[in-house]
Write a protein that holds these residues in place. Structure first.
Motif, PDB file in Angstrom:
ATOM      1  N   GLY A 162    -105.881  45.602 -56.654  1.00  0.00           N
ATOM      2  CA  GLY A 162    -106.560  46.623 -55.887  1.00  0.00           C
ATOM      3  C   GLY A 162    -105.579  47.547 -55.177  1.00  0.00           C
ATOM      4  O   GLY A 162    -104.357  47.417 -55.285  1.00  0.00           O
ATOM      5  N   ARG A 163    -106.120  48.469 -54.411  1.00  0.00           N
ATOM      6  CA  ARG A 163    -105.352  49.519 -53.728  1.00  0.00           C
ATOM      7  C   ARG A 163    -104.294  48.954 -52.781  1.00  0.00           C
ATOM      8  O   ARG A 163    -103.270  49.584 -52.540  1.00  0.00           O
ATOM      9  CB  ARG A 163    -106.348  50.400 -52.949  1.00  0.00           C
ATOM     10  CG  ARG A 163    -105.748  51.392 -51.985  1.00  0.00           C
ATOM     11  CD  ARG A 163    -105.032  52.493 -52.718  1.00  0.00           C
ATOM     12  NE  ARG A 163    -104.594  53.534 -51.795  1.00  0.00           N
ATOM     13  CZ  ARG A 163    -103.559  53.435 -50.983  1.00  0.00           C
ATOM     14  NH1 ARG A 163    -102.847  52.327 -50.970  1.00  0.00           N
ATOM     15  NH2 ARG A 163    -103.213  54.424 -50.183  1.00  0.00           N
ATOM     16  N   GLY A 164    -104.498  47.745 -52.290  1.00  0.00           N
ATOM     17  CA  GLY A 164    -103.600  47.195 -51.283  1.00  0.00           C
ATOM     18  C   GLY A 164    -102.453  46.365 -51.824  1.00  0.00           C
ATOM     19  O   GLY A 164    -101.702  45.765 -51.048  1.00  0.00           O
ATOM     20  N   PRO A 173    -110.543  40.244 -63.443  1.00  0.00           N
ATOM     21  CA  PRO A 173    -110.228  39.787 -62.080  1.00  0.00           C
ATOM     22  C   PRO A 173    -109.234  40.730 -61.404  1.00  0.00           C
ATOM     23  O   PRO A 173    -108.309  41.239 -62.044  1.00  0.00           O
ATOM     24  CB  PRO A 173    -109.607  38.402 -62.305  1.00  0.00           C
ATOM     25  CG  PRO A 173    -110.093  37.976 -63.658  1.00  0.00           C
ATOM     26  CD  PRO A 173    -110.182  39.239 -64.466  1.00  0.00           C
ATOM     27  N   VAL A 174    -109.442  40.961 -60.106  1.00  0.00           N
ATOM     28  CA  VAL A 174    -108.616  41.904 -59.355  1.00  0.00           C
ATOM     29  C   VAL A 174    -108.066  41.226 -58.103  1.00  0.00           C
ATOM     30  O   VAL A 174    -108.826  40.633 -57.325  1.00  0.00           O
ATOM     31  CB  VAL A 174    -109.427  43.156 -58.953  1.00  0.00           C
ATOM     32  CG1 VAL A 174    -108.577  44.105 -58.114  1.00  0.00           C
ATOM     33  CG2 VAL A 174    -109.961  43.868 -60.187  1.00  0.00           C
ATOM     34  N   PHE A 175    -106.760  41.333 -57.904  1.00  0.00           N
ATOM     35  CA  PHE A 175    -106.128  40.813 -56.689  1.00  0.00           C
ATOM     36  C   PHE A 175    -106.331  41.785 -55.533  1.00  0.00           C
ATOM     37  O   PHE A 175    -106.173  42.999 -55.686  1.00  0.00           O
ATOM     38  CB  PHE A 175    -104.613  40.638 -56.901  1.00  0.00           C
ATOM     39  CG  PHE A 175    -104.236  39.357 -57.579  1.00  0.00           C
ATOM     40  CD1 PHE A 175    -104.023  38.198 -56.838  1.00  0.00           C
ATOM     41  CD2 PHE A 175    -104.081  39.310 -58.948  1.00  0.00           C
ATOM     42  CE1 PHE A 175    -103.658  37.018 -57.455  1.00  0.00           C
ATOM     43  CE2 PHE A 175    -103.699  38.138 -59.588  1.00  0.00           C
ATOM     44  CZ  PHE A 175    -103.497  36.976 -58.833  1.00  0.00           C
ATOM     45  N   ARG A 176    -106.669  41.225 -54.361  1.00  0.00           N
ATOM     46  CA  ARG A 176    -106.699  41.971 -53.107  1.00  0.00           C
ATOM     47  C   ARG A 176    -105.750  41.281 -52.134  1.00  0.00           C
ATOM     48  O   ARG A 176    -105.380  40.115 -52.343  1.00  0.00           O
ATOM     49  CB  ARG A 176    -108.122  41.978 -52.530  1.00  0.00           C
ATOM     50  CG  ARG A 176    -109.176  42.585 -53.441  1.00  0.00           C
ATOM     51  CD  ARG A 176    -110.568  42.133 -53.035  1.00  0.00           C
ATOM     52  NE  ARG A 176    -110.720  40.681 -53.187  1.00  0.00           N
ATOM     53  CZ  ARG A 176    -111.744  39.980 -52.725  1.00  0.00           C
ATOM     54  NH1 ARG A 176    -112.704  40.587 -52.069  1.00  0.00           N
ATOM     55  NH2 ARG A 176    -111.811  38.677 -52.901  1.00  0.00           N
ATOM     56  N   PRO A 177    -105.338  41.958 -51.047  1.00  0.00           N
ATOM     57  CA  PRO A 177    -104.438  41.301 -50.084  1.00  0.00           C
ATOM     58  C   PRO A 177    -104.950  39.947 -49.598  1.00  0.00           C
ATOM     59  O   PRO A 177    -104.162  39.008 -49.442  1.00  0.00           O
ATOM     60  CB  PRO A 177    -104.355  42.316 -48.943  1.00  0.00           C
ATOM     61  CG  PRO A 177    -104.485  43.642 -49.640  1.00  0.00           C
ATOM     62  CD  PRO A 177    -105.512  43.391 -50.728  1.00  0.00           C
ATOM     63  N   VAL A 178    -106.260  39.813 -49.401  1.00  0.00           N
ATOM     64  CA  VAL A 178    -106.793  38.536 -48.900  1.00  0.00           C
ATOM     65  C   VAL A 178    -106.596  37.402 -49.896  1.00  0.00           C
ATOM     66  O   VAL A 178    -106.676  36.228 -49.527  1.00  0.00           O
ATOM     67  CB  VAL A 178    -108.298  38.647 -48.556  1.00  0.00           C
ATOM     68  CG1 VAL A 178    -108.511  39.585 -47.391  1.00  0.00           C
ATOM     69  CG2 VAL A 178    -109.120  39.084 -49.754  1.00  0.00           C
ATOM     70  N   LEU A 217    -110.958  35.318 -57.701  1.00  0.00           N
ATOM     71  CA  LEU A 217    -110.707  36.756 -57.655  1.00  0.00           C
ATOM     72  C   LEU A 217    -111.985  37.544 -57.933  1.00  0.00           C
ATOM     73  O   LEU A 217    -112.787  37.170 -58.781  1.00  0.00           O
ATOM     74  CB  LEU A 217    -109.644  37.147 -58.683  1.00  0.00           C
ATOM     75  CG  LEU A 217    -108.265  36.484 -58.550  1.00  0.00           C
ATOM     76  CD1 LEU A 217    -107.329  37.036 -59.617  1.00  0.00           C
ATOM     77  CD2 LEU A 217    -107.687  36.684 -57.171  1.00  0.00           C
ATOM     78  N   LYS A 218    -112.141  38.642 -57.199  1.00  0.00           N
ATOM     79  CA  LYS A 218    -113.251  39.549 -57.460  1.00  0.00           C
ATOM     80  C   LYS A 218    -113.066  40.178 -58.831  1.00  0.00           C
ATOM     81  O   LYS A 218    -111.944  40.411 -59.272  1.00  0.00           O
ATOM     82  CB  LYS A 218    -113.290  40.637 -56.382  1.00  0.00           C
ATOM     83  CG  LYS A 218    -114.415  41.646 -56.562  1.00  0.00           C
ATOM     84  CD  LYS A 218    -114.401  42.686 -55.461  1.00  0.00           C
ATOM     85  CE  LYS A 218    -115.514  43.705 -55.675  1.00  0.00           C
ATOM     86  NZ  LYS A 218    -115.527  44.740 -54.613  1.00  0.00           N
ATOM     87  N   LYS A 219    -114.167  40.460 -59.523  1.00  0.00           N
ATOM     88  CA  LYS A 219    -114.085  41.057 -60.866  1.00  0.00           C
ATOM     89  C   LYS A 219    -114.625  42.486 -60.857  1.00  0.00           C
ATOM     90  O   LYS A 219    -115.628  42.787 -60.215  1.00  0.00           O
ATOM     91  CB  LYS A 219    -114.878  40.216 -61.871  1.00  0.00           C
ATOM     92  CG  LYS A 219    -114.301  38.818 -62.103  1.00  0.00           C
ATOM     93  CD  LYS A 219    -115.111  38.083 -63.164  1.00  0.00           C
ATOM     94  CE  LYS A 219    -114.544  36.690 -63.420  1.00  0.00           C
ATOM     95  NZ  LYS A 219    -114.699  35.808 -62.247  1.00  0.00           N
ATOM     96  N   THR A 220    -113.925  43.332 -61.575  1.00  0.00           N
ATOM     97  CA  THR A 220    -114.374  44.703 -61.784  1.00  0.00           C
ATOM     98  C   THR A 220    -114.657  44.897 -63.271  1.00  0.00           C
ATOM     99  O   THR A 220    -114.421  43.993 -64.084  1.00  0.00           O
ATOM    100  CB  THR A 220    -113.318  45.717 -61.297  1.00  0.00           C
ATOM    101  OG1 THR A 220    -113.881  47.031 -61.325  1.00  0.00           O
ATOM    102  CG2 THR A 220    -112.076  45.692 -62.174  1.00  0.00           C
TER     103      THR A 220
END
Length: 366
Positions: free
Chosen positions: A286-288, A224-229, A241-244
């Motif tokens: 993530g990048r943000g 799972p990856v955290f993004r600003p949203v 959470l989106k998964k990579t």
């Protein structure tokens, strides 16, 4: 009867207008995402910071009753939805859904209130919602009289929620006031506290680094990856959470979470913060987003969050961001952010006070 939004509504995006046809007070309100935050615009758009000449093309107008929301950048995750109280125009970062005579604007508005736009945007480098994301959505289309009945009930509920939010806001204001009383302004430092840079108070394994640049396609199973949203104006949920892939995550081992970190946004929405617990151990960002772990004999993680959220310091951090189409905070600027460091016992006393006050938010008044 279920129908698609695109079959009973018109969807369109805003338009960029030249500065020479804009003014500060007269004409057609020119809506930007920031205008949705203006006092009085909490539900209906009634004013704006800029107004366009009334001679602009009708093709640029969103009629009264249009439901407006952000369509680009981190603002998508704030889930703002507003109703145009009169004809308006809007900028490129805004989308509008114009209801037909088959659906009441408020019925459409309340439908969108239940949609989490943070789960919709496409995977481009700049988050974005398009017509193809909204048009296929299905809504239960019932007779107008029944729509009116449902709206009346929701309006009453909305009023109760609004009053409760005002109570919670008063509690938050109490905590902020107590912070200033005990520690003063976090930037001006009138009490003369020792100051350290952020890079001086983090743990040895916290490099203050960007997260995964490209997370790739969504995975059914993965990391799972955290993004600003995922953290802007909301409580993060692991299952959302989106998964990579593990392979991609392992290329960014320095930002793999250990559980109990403060996450701070450094892209689009700058300097939003969130403390996450042990249940997120092994996730990545993530990048943000940048994860922060503190030396808690110097500064408590919860105190750091209150410090970062204090208005003057938060505005100061936002002011360091750079960019034209997408605001970003440089890592060196973040590492060098100066923080007041009161004695640890005073930090602990304040954090305990804030926890006790926060408990009143969930106490049942009945």
């Amino acid at each position: 009867m279920k129908v698609k939004i695109g079959d009973i509504c018109t969807l369109k995006s805003g338009t960029s207008l030249k500065e020479d046809i804009l003014n500060e007070s007269n004409g057609v309100p020119y809506i930007k995402v920031s205008d949705m935050n203006l006092v009085g615009n909490e539900k209906y758009i009634v004013r704006a910071n800029s107004y366009a000449d009334e001679s602009i093309s009708e093709k640029m107008l969103f009629p009264e009753g249009t439901v407006l929301f952000p369509k680009r950048g981190g603002a998508i995750g704030t889930n703002k939805k507003r109703i145009a109280s009169k004809a308006v125009c809007a900028d490129l970062n805004t989308m509008g859904v114009i209801p037909s005579d088959k659906i009441r604007p408020l019925y459409l508005y309340y439908y969108f209130q239940n949609i989490d736009f943070g789960t919709l945007y496409n995977g481009s480098s700049v988050p974005q919602i398009n017509n193809t994301d909204i048009a296929p959505m299905e809504i239960n289309l019932i007779p107008l009289e029944e729509q009116d009945d449902i709206v009346a009930l929701l309006e009453k509920t909305d009023d109760i929620v609004r009053k409760r939010k005002e109570e919670l806001s008063a509690i938050d204001d109490l905590i902020k006031a107590r912070f200033v009383e005990l520690f003063g302004d976090a930037v001006d430092n009138p009490m003369g506290w020792e100051k350290k840079q952020l890079q001086e108070i983090v743990t040895d394994d916290c490099t203050i680094s960007y997260g995964i640049v490209q997370t790739g396609d969504e995975q059914e199973e993965g990391v799972p990856v955290f993004r600003p949203v995922d953290i802007v104006n909301r409580v993060p949920k692991l299952e959302e959470l989106k998964k990579t892939t593990k392979e991609i995550s392992n290329k960014y081992k320095r930002t793999i979470l250990k559980g109990r970190e403060m996450l701070i946004t450094v892209r689009a929405n700058i300097a939003d913060t969130c403390i996450i617990g042990e249940e997120f151990k092994g996730c990545n960002v993530g990048r943000g987003i940048v994860p922060i772990r503190t030396q808690e004999d110097i500064i408590l993680l919860e105190f750091l969050k209150y410090l970062m959220d204090s208005k003057h310091l938060n505005d100061d951090i936002k002011g360091k961001a750079k960019g034209i189409t997408l605001m970003q905070l440089n890592m060196e600027d973040l590492r060098e952010v100066e923080l007041i460091i009161p004695p640890i016992e005073q930090q602990r006393a304040f954090v305990e006070f804030a926890k006790q006050v926060d408990k009143s938010k969930v106490v049942d008044k009945n």
